[in-house]
Write an enzyme that holds these catalytic residues in place. Structure first.
Site, PDB file in Angstrom:
ATOM      1  N   SER A   7      32.679  43.751 -46.087  1.00  0.00           N
ATOM      2  CA  SER A   7      31.381  44.858 -46.755  1.00  0.00           C
ATOM      3  C   SER A   7      32.598  46.707 -47.157  1.00  0.00           C
ATOM      4  O   SER A   7      31.630  47.137 -47.759  1.00  0.00           O
ATOM      5  CB  SER A   7      30.508  45.820 -45.505  1.00  0.00           C
ATOM      6  OG  SER A   7      29.767  44.812 -45.760  1.00  0.00           O
ATOM      7  N   LYS A  40      30.230  55.976 -44.206  1.00  0.00           N
ATOM      8  CA  LYS A  40      28.961  54.961 -43.613  1.00  0.00           C
ATOM      9  C   LYS A  40      27.480  55.502 -42.551  1.00  0.00           C
ATOM     10  O   LYS A  40      28.384  55.718 -41.634  1.00  0.00           O
ATOM     11  CB  LYS A  40      29.327  53.638 -43.602  1.00  0.00           C
ATOM     12  CG  LYS A  40      28.605  52.632 -44.211  1.00  0.00           C
ATOM     13  CD  LYS A  40      29.574  50.955 -43.754  1.00  0.00           C
ATOM     14  CE  LYS A  40      28.817  50.209 -43.797  1.00  0.00           C
ATOM     15  NZ  LYS A  40      29.313  48.253 -43.798  1.00  0.00           N
ATOM     16  N   SER A  62      28.407  45.590 -47.881  1.00  0.00           N
ATOM     17  CA  SER A  62      26.699  46.578 -46.984  1.00  0.00           C
ATOM     18  C   SER A  62      27.021  47.519 -47.372  1.00  0.00           C
ATOM     19  O   SER A  62      26.677  48.986 -47.054  1.00  0.00           O
ATOM     20  CB  SER A  62      27.243  46.343 -45.018  1.00  0.00           C
ATOM     21  OG  SER A  62      27.834  46.678 -44.822  1.00  0.00           O
TER      22      SER A  62
HETATM   23  N1  GLN Z   1      28.370  40.110 -46.198  1.00  0.00           N
HETATM   24  C1  GLN Z   1      28.630  40.510 -45.030  1.00  0.00           C
HETATM   25  C2  GLN Z   1      27.312  39.899 -44.543  1.00  0.00           C
HETATM   26  O1  GLN Z   1      27.130  40.129 -44.735  1.00  0.00           O
HETATM   27  C3  GLN Z   1      29.448  41.170 -44.680  1.00  0.00           C
HETATM   28  C4  GLN Z   1      29.181  42.725 -44.472  1.00  0.00           C
HETATM   29  C5  GLN Z   1      30.134  43.141 -44.332  1.00  0.00           C
HETATM   30  O2  GLN Z   1      31.432  43.632 -43.480  1.00  0.00           O
HETATM   31  N2  GLN Z   1      29.686  44.437 -42.562  1.00  0.00           N
HETATM   32  O3  GLN Z   1      27.894  39.880 -43.185  1.00  0.00           O
END
Ligand code: GLN
Length: 472
Positions: free
Chosen positions: A175, A76, A151
């Site tokens: 994410s 990532k 994400s």
């Molecule tokens: N969807 C969650 C957020 O928007 C988790 C994001 C993540 O785990 N980086 O914060």
């Protein structure tokens, strides 16, 4: 490229393929698909091909000592890589070249992996659909009209579309698990502290954790074994010994007690997701697990608690992007404060700005007690709920996400609807325990569904074995 690590290693051992051939095949596939899928922000082609060619010579010896010898991996783009652009999906870091490499990435390379590129993500890992990237959305390879989840959408897609064998993502509130579930691959969020966060650009430091995506549970177990462990560069990395996660995959789950919380099977849960996850739990029972009813009474607060704590920490962590130390600097500014304001205004996207404002508000004097401190109190109550539940069971089973993947554009204008998608994943980060998403079915329109299994702190070996038993 649909082969697992074991299958690739068999080809290397027999001499039927060499790392350089596999790596070339990977780039051919990336070149074919990336303009549609947008999974990679940067490809590391020259360096990867050089590394692969060097690996060809002694691959048979390397197979004995290096668990990821000749294996193409992607990471990532919020993981720092020396001399390779690391953008976090943000304009503010659009040209950032880190002077050091994240520990988890360095460990992959030391284990023989070949880094093929950096994957797309929601800006600063904030999002559940990968539509918040400054470099455009990622598409779900199962159906390109749908989001891949977020994400770490790019990392999930890289594995699902056979653009690498395994990849790394980061998971602050789901994410890794949610995109794994949306794309039909396996994704693990380890225990907080299991993997060093050194070189992971911080979103919410008390929640962030790096973890692997793979085509099956064994590849994920092997990759965890490589990246786990204490790191003197991360004071929150744990001093717990690293288990033999691959060796733990016996498939024997006789007597394993699986807790099922009714709070995660009620209102708002898609009917097909419910059916698939319940069927998966049945399968685990048929293999000898015992189902026990548990309760997580504070579940209704988790999204609120998460979006206070995560935004509070983010507002603090993102203060460092000021136009001075990193990346983008506004050209037209005449004074110092104009320079700060304009750099941040031009550099950050709408969702990141929304979170900085929410977090700053939650931490501000006069509101701190009502929001941030209260959220921390409820976080402790959630920890107590889990401690109690783990007296009655060894693992907990829930859906990973309340619905299968949704269409691109469907929720972008409704942040609250987007946040609610995280209802089953954010709790795990607030409590700090490990959880895995394994594919457990497909919806009537062909979209993958994920089963989430949750373990107690540092119980990854048992968690992975249960996932393996189900997958088998
Ligand atoms: N969807 C969650 C957020 O928007 C988790 C994001 C993540 O785990 N980086 O914060």
């Amino acid at each position: 490229m649909n082969l697992t690590i074991d299958e690739l290693h068999k080809l290397y051992a027999s001499g039927d393929a060499r790392p350089s051939e596999i790596t070339q095949a990977v780039f051919a596939r990336i070149e074919q698909t990336n303009n549609r899928l947008n999974a990679f922000l940067t490809v590391n082609k020259d360096a990867a091909l050089r590394q692969a060619a060097a690996a060809d010579a002694d691959i048979k010896a390397a197979l004995q000592t290096k668990p990821l010898a000749g294996i193409p991996v992607a990471v990532k783009d919020n993981l720092c890589t020396t001399g390779i652009r690391t953008t976090c999906g943000s304009r503010i870091l659009g040209n950032y070249l880190p002077p050091y490499t994240a520990t988890a990435v360095a460990k992959l390379e030391a284990a023989g992996a070949i880094l093929v590129g950096k994957t797309n993500l929601d800006e600063f890992a904030m999002g559940s659909s990968n539509e918040n990237s400054a470099f455009g959305p990622v598409r779900n390879p199962v159906n390109e009209d749908y989001v891949p989840g977020g994400s770490s959408g790019g990392s999930a897609v890289a594995v699902a579309a056979d653009l690498c064998s395994v990849s790394l993502g980061s998971d602050t509130g789901g994410s890794i698990r949610q995109p794994a579930s949306f794309c039909g691959v396996v994704g693990l969020k380890p225990t907080y502290g299991r993997v060093s966060r050194y070189g992971l650009v911080a979103f919410a430091s008390s929640l962030d954790q790096i973890g692997p995506f793979g085509k099956n549970v064994k590849d994920v177990a092997r990759t965890l074994g490589v990246i786990a462990g204490r790191d003197r560069y991360d004071a929150t990395s744990a001093n717990e010994s690293v288990s033999d996660y691959v060796g733990a995959l016996t498939g024997d789950i006789k007597g394993l007690r699986i807790g099922v919380p009714p709070e995660c099977f009620g209102e708002g849960l898609d009917a097909e997701v419910k059916t698939s996850v319940e069927a998966a739990i049945k399968k685990l029972q048929e293999r000898g697990a015992e189902v026990v009813e548990i309760t997580l009474p504070h579940s209704k607060y988790v999204v609120a608690v998460y979006y206070l704590i995560a935004t509070a920490e983010a507002s603090s962590n993102l203060a460092r992007f000021d136009g001075v130390r990193y990346g983008l600097r506004a050209e037209e500014a005449r004074t110092l404060s104009e320079m700060y304001q304009q750099s941040r205004d031009q550099g950050f996207g709408a969702e990141v700005k929304r979170r900085i404002m929410l977090g700053t508000f939650a931490l501000s004097s006069g509101y701190y007690d009502a929001y941030y401190e209260k959220a921390q109190r409820v976080r402790q109550m959630l920890c107590n709920d889990f401690a109690k539940a783990f007296q009655k069971c060894d693992l907990i089973a829930t859906p990973t996400a309340p619905t299968p993947a949704f269409k691109l554009g469907e929720k972008v204008n409704d942040p609250l609807a987007m946040y609610l998608d995280d209802i089953f994943t954010v709790t795990i980060n607030l409590v700090g325990v490990p959880a895995i998403s394994v594919p457990c079915g497909v919806s009537s329109n062909g979209l993958p569904i994920g089963l989430q299994l949750i373990g107690n702190h540092f119980d990854e070996a048992r968690l992975l074995n249960a996932a393996y038993a189900y997958e088998s």
